[in-house]
Design a protein around this motif. Structure first.
Motif, PDB file in Angstrom:
ATOM      1  N   THR A   1      74.413  35.209  55.982  1.00  0.00           N
ATOM      2  CA  THR A   1      75.161  34.047  55.502  1.00  0.00           C
ATOM      3  C   THR A   1      76.631  34.404  55.389  1.00  0.00           C
ATOM      4  O   THR A   1      76.985  35.496  54.943  1.00  0.00           O
ATOM      5  CB  THR A   1      74.633  33.607  54.117  1.00  0.00           C
ATOM      6  OG1 THR A   1      73.228  33.387  54.211  1.00  0.00           O
ATOM      7  CG2 THR A   1      75.317  32.352  53.642  1.00  0.00           C
ATOM      8  N   ALA A   2      77.484  33.473  55.788  1.00  0.00           N
ATOM      9  CA  ALA A   2      78.933  33.685  55.710  1.00  0.00           C
ATOM     10  C   ALA A   2      79.426  33.283  54.324  1.00  0.00           C
ATOM     11  O   ALA A   2      79.507  32.100  54.003  1.00  0.00           O
ATOM     12  CB  ALA A   2      79.643  32.875  56.788  1.00  0.00           C
TER      13      ALA A   2
ATOM     14  N   ASP B   1      83.412  24.808  54.367  1.00  0.00           N
ATOM     15  CA  ASP B   1      83.535  25.035  55.802  1.00  0.00           C
ATOM     16  C   ASP B   1      83.197  23.712  56.474  1.00  0.00           C
ATOM     17  O   ASP B   1      82.083  23.487  56.948  1.00  0.00           O
ATOM     18  CB  ASP B   1      82.639  26.190  56.270  1.00  0.00           C
ATOM     19  CG  ASP B   1      81.290  26.233  55.559  1.00  0.00           C
ATOM     20  OD1 ASP B   1      81.045  25.370  54.693  1.00  0.00           O
ATOM     21  OD2 ASP B   1      80.494  27.122  55.871  1.00  0.00           O
ATOM     22  N   THR B   2      84.193  22.848  56.522  1.00  0.00           N
ATOM     23  CA  THR B   2      84.016  21.435  56.868  1.00  0.00           C
ATOM     24  C   THR B   2      83.772  21.183  58.340  1.00  0.00           C
ATOM     25  O   THR B   2      83.296  20.114  58.716  1.00  0.00           O
ATOM     26  CB  THR B   2      85.267  20.648  56.452  1.00  0.00           C
ATOM     27  OG1 THR B   2      86.403  21.155  57.183  1.00  0.00           O
ATOM     28  CG2 THR B   2      85.531  20.796  54.957  1.00  0.00           C
TER      29      THR B   2
ATOM     30  N   LEU C   1      93.646  27.088  58.334  1.00  0.00           N
ATOM     31  CA  LEU C   1      92.325  26.527  58.606  1.00  0.00           C
ATOM     32  C   LEU C   1      91.597  27.467  59.553  1.00  0.00           C
ATOM     33  O   LEU C   1      92.091  27.766  60.641  1.00  0.00           O
ATOM     34  CB  LEU C   1      92.465  25.135  59.231  1.00  0.00           C
ATOM     35  CG  LEU C   1      91.208  24.262  59.278  1.00  0.00           C
ATOM     36  CD1 LEU C   1      90.872  23.746  57.880  1.00  0.00           C
ATOM     37  CD2 LEU C   1      91.418  23.081  60.230  1.00  0.00           C
ATOM     38  N   ASP C   2      90.405  27.949  59.141  1.00  0.00           N
ATOM     39  CA  ASP C   2      89.693  28.884  60.011  1.00  0.00           C
ATOM     40  C   ASP C   2      88.823  28.135  61.007  1.00  0.00           C
ATOM     41  O   ASP C   2      88.819  26.898  61.060  1.00  0.00           O
ATOM     42  CB  ASP C   2      88.880  29.884  59.192  1.00  0.00           C
ATOM     43  CG  ASP C   2      87.710  29.249  58.438  1.00  0.00           C
ATOM     44  OD1 ASP C   2      87.364  28.073  58.715  1.00  0.00           O
ATOM     45  OD2 ASP C   2      87.134  29.931  57.564  1.00  0.00           O
ATOM     46  N   ALA C   3      88.061  28.888  61.801  1.00  0.00           N
ATOM     47  CA  ALA C   3      87.275  28.300  62.889  1.00  0.00           C
ATOM     48  C   ALA C   3      86.186  27.366  62.387  1.00  0.00           C
ATOM     49  O   ALA C   3      85.732  26.484  63.132  1.00  0.00           O
ATOM     50  CB  ALA C   3      86.659  29.409  63.733  1.00  0.00           C
ATOM     51  N   LYS C   4      85.747  27.525  61.135  1.00  0.00           N
ATOM     52  CA  LYS C   4      84.719  26.646  60.585  1.00  0.00           C
ATOM     53  C   LYS C   4      85.292  25.503  59.757  1.00  0.00           C
ATOM     54  O   LYS C   4      84.557  24.776  59.105  1.00  0.00           O
ATOM     55  CB  LYS C   4      83.740  27.453  59.739  1.00  0.00           C
ATOM     56  CG  LYS C   4      82.844  28.375  60.560  1.00  0.00           C
ATOM     57  CD  LYS C   4      81.764  28.995  59.695  1.00  0.00           C
ATOM     58  CE  LYS C   4      80.800  29.822  60.537  1.00  0.00           C
ATOM     59  NZ  LYS C   4      79.706  30.401  59.717  1.00  0.00           N
TER      60      LYS C   4
END
Length: 704
Positions: free
Chosen positions: A609-610, A445-446, A510-513
């Motif tokens: 935690t995700a 999760d960059t 690409l997700d929000a994180k």
């Protein structure tokens, strides 16, 4: 009817009865021979011009039942598949140990958190610190051992696949040779049952390796195909080819098993393979073992991240003179984009008194350091100007802060509006005060957005391999880094291009994180692995697959974690205190008796935690402790299911074999009845000959 006719008819009866007695004798002598199939001598009447002329044995055949044979072969293939899956998965389960025992892997997680809780009660106790560090390191050492052993199970399965392939080739060659012998015997009217019995035993053994279907040939012998219709024998022997070494780690895929049919057509064996030992080994090697490794890696990654979250929010006393971060896989400018909130970097003396500080406020892509405006490009220079002699640097993707001299560095987020990017604070995101380090990128999760610069050089290529649900290669696709502004959006467009990218196989998103995920098309969707990665991110030096966790990279993370080396050597560097920014000037902001950091470490297992999707489990938010419990139950549950399936399959195979044996095997009572019947037939024919002989004697006597 002449006396000669009577003699010939009686002689044929004696010959037929003699042959039948020989067959019965052979059956009786082999009553305890494993795999022996009962013989039957078929007889029919001779007739010429509508007049009976005796009897003949038309053929000697095996008492085979095609339906029972097919049922037995199918059951044997499924038993071979399920037995080997259970055997190897049971090995994987045993690696984790008994969940209820103190020495079990999952129990060690609870023991580690308990050690940190004990340290919070007496933050100055060296032995308590040492115990917490030891248990943390032991936990990550154990996870590394398990990860390597899971890979060893995969390699063991791969070795057994190679052995099974070699055995299959040998069986097919022998079956085809027997086909030739049986055909020759049938041409000359000889007894071929011995060759047919031997061939049936070889087919039984072959069926345990793969699912097969048999069809009798008109010339004798059988034609054998796989369940998918691939020709194995009957028109020549097929040849299987497999070379080990296709996957040297959990990050790469194994090679296909190729089969060349007698007509020289070459295709992957896995296409349509439904059961058999080879299928079970492939499922364990390519699906179940990697899934277990992936779940373990995700657990250890999030566990390490939560420990690091707590450690970065704390400080040792005295504070470390240098904070060295981790490789974030980005340029500093890109890494700073997207931060919000507020954090403070302080320089403290050995007594914990603040000597200087830099209050950083992030807001909407801009930032200030002690009120001085800065941009991502000028941040480093501005920060150094405010640290009063301390030095911050960014090299190869790693941010470092050196207090200089004997002073130390301590960082704390604002209590009301803490700094944040992708769910991590400033110190945590850059890994400035991590407790657990790793030798590779482990967090995917960059925090990147479509507008972020990716840092890869145009023209560099990433080659992805796609396999179907059976493990057969569909195709390899090489995707080139596109020319342009160098944004992540451009990279996504290139990856998802239907013509030059993977658009026909699935979609990258690409997700929000900032986590890149791949969703395959179809049901079942194809699986993806990295065949070759020639990309390098500037300035971090990492590849695209390492940065985004593409392919099997994620499953290999569990064996790379360890407690930071300087903390292992000196437990005093364990961060158990927290920086107090509200103290008066000249008063210590750090205290050796402060155990708040230890309480954060002790409670790290309960933080929401995700978790990313891993090993067939969907993504979701839960605590590390709950995830560990679910993984423990899943491993045990899968082992139980595998055992039940193996038991059921073996029971079905035993029943099918018993029914087949009942039909095809030797029954002593039946054979004794037949023996009596044929003996009486022989005696009756002999009496006919005797009667005819007496009639001859009478006729000759009348002529004298």
């Amino acid at each position: 009817m002449s006396l000669n006719s009577i003699m010939n008819i009686a002689t044929s009866g004696m010959s037929a009865a003699q042959t039948q007695l020989r067959v019965v004798s052979d059956n009786v002598s082999n009553v305890n021979t494993p795999g022996y199939i009962r013989k039957i001598a078929d007889q029919q009447a001779w007739a010429q011009h509508g007049v009976g002329t005796g009897v003949e044995i038309t053929r000697i055949r095996l008492a085979t039942d095609r339906f029972l044979q097919a049922a037995s072969l199918n059951a044997g293939a499924e038993a071979g598949r399920q037995n080997v899956r259970y055997e190897l998965f049971d090995r994987i389960q045993s690696l984790f140990g008994d969940p209820g025992a103190d020495s079990g892997f999952f129990s060690q997680i609870d023991s580690m958190f308990a050690a940190f809780a004990t340290s919070a009660e007496n933050a100055t106790s060296g032995p308590m610190r040492q115990d917490a560090i030891y248990k943390t390191q032991a936990l990550f050492d154990e996870s590394a051992r398990i990860a390597k052993q899971i890979q060893a199970v995969r390699e063991d399965a791969d070795g057994r696949i190679q052995s099974a392939v070699e055995r299959t080739n040998s069986l097919l060659e022998q079956i085809e040779k027997l086909n030739v012998e049986i055909a020759k015997a049938n041409v000359v009217g000889a007894d071929s049952t011995g060759a047919e019995t031997a061939q049936a035993g070889l087919i039984n053994e072959l069926a345990e390796l793969m699912d097969v279907r048999t069809t009798p040939r008109s010339v004798g012998g059988v034609e054998i195909r796989t369940g998918a219709g691939i020709l194995l024998a009957g028109q020549g022997a097929a040849r299987l080819e497999y070379t080990r070494g296709g996957a040297v780690s959990s990050e790469s895929a194994f090679d296909d098993i190729w089969i060349t049919e007698p007509n020289s057509q070459r295709r992957p064996l896995s296409a349509g393979l439904a059961s058999g030992e080879i299928k079970g080994l492939m499922e364990l090697r390519d699906v179940e073992a990697p899934a277990a490794a992936d779940r373990l890696a995700e657990l250890m990654t999030r566990l390490a991240d939560e420990l690091n979250r707590a450690h970065n929010a704390s400080s040792s006393v005295p504070a470390p003179t240098v904070l060295n971060g981790r490789n974030v896989g980005q340029s500093l400018e890109t890494a700073l984009e997207g931060f919000t909130g507020r954090t403070t970097i302080t320089i403290v003396n050995d007594q914990g008194v603040i000597q200087n500080s830099a209050d950083i406020v992030f807001s909407g892509g801009t930032m200030t350091v002690n009120g001085v405006a800065a941009t991502p490009a000028t941040f480093l220079a501005t920060l150094n100007g405010q640290l009063g002699g301390a030095t911050a640097s960014f090299v190869n993707g790693v941010l470092s802060i050196d207090a200089g001299g004997t002073n130390g560095v301590a960082i704390a987020d604002d209590a009301t509006t803490p700094s944040n990017k992708a769910g991590r604070g400033f110190s945590h995101y850059f890994g400035l005060n991590d407790l657990v380090s790793t030798d590779r990128l482990a967090l995917y999760d960059t925090g990147l957005t479509p507008a972020s610069l990716h840092g890869f050089t145009p023209g560099e290529t990433l080659t992805l391999r796609f396999n179907d649900a059976a493990g057969t290669k569909i195709r390899d696709i090489a995707v080139a880094v596109p020319a342009g502004a160098g944004t992540v959006a451009e990279l996504l467009t290139a990856l998802n291009d239907p013509a030059t990218g993977v658009g026909r196989m699935g979609t990258f998103s690409l997700d929000a994180k900032g986590e890149l995920t791949f969703t395959g098309r179809g049901d079942p969707a194809p699986t993806m692995s990295v065949q070759e990665d020639r990309t390098t991110q500037v300035p971090s030096g990492v590849s695209m697959s390492e940065l985004f966790g593409i392919g099997g990279v994620r499953a290999s993370r569990a064996d790379g974690f360890s407690v930071r080396g300087d903390i292992v050597k000196d437990p005093a560097k364990l961060a158990l205190a927290q920086l107090n920014l509200g103290v008066a000037a000249g008063t210590a902001a750090l205290s050796k008796n402060d155990g708040r950091g230890a309480r954060l470490l002790a409670g790290a297992g309960q933080n929401a935690t995700a978790f990313s999707a891993a090993g067939g489990a969907a993504s979701g938010s839960m605590s590390v402790s709950r995830y560990a419990s679910e993984l423990s139950g899943e491993i045990g549950g899968k082992a139980t299911i595998a055992k039940n399936r193996a038991t059921s399959a073996q029971a079905l195979y035993t029943e099918a074999s018993a029914r087949r044996t009942s039909s095809e095997g030797v029954n002593m009572d039946e054979e004794l009845v037949l023996m009596t019947t044929y003996q009486q037939a022989f005696n009756a024919s002999a009496r006919l000959i005797q009667a005819a002989s007496e009639m001859y004697d009478t006729l000759i006597g009348m002529m004298r």
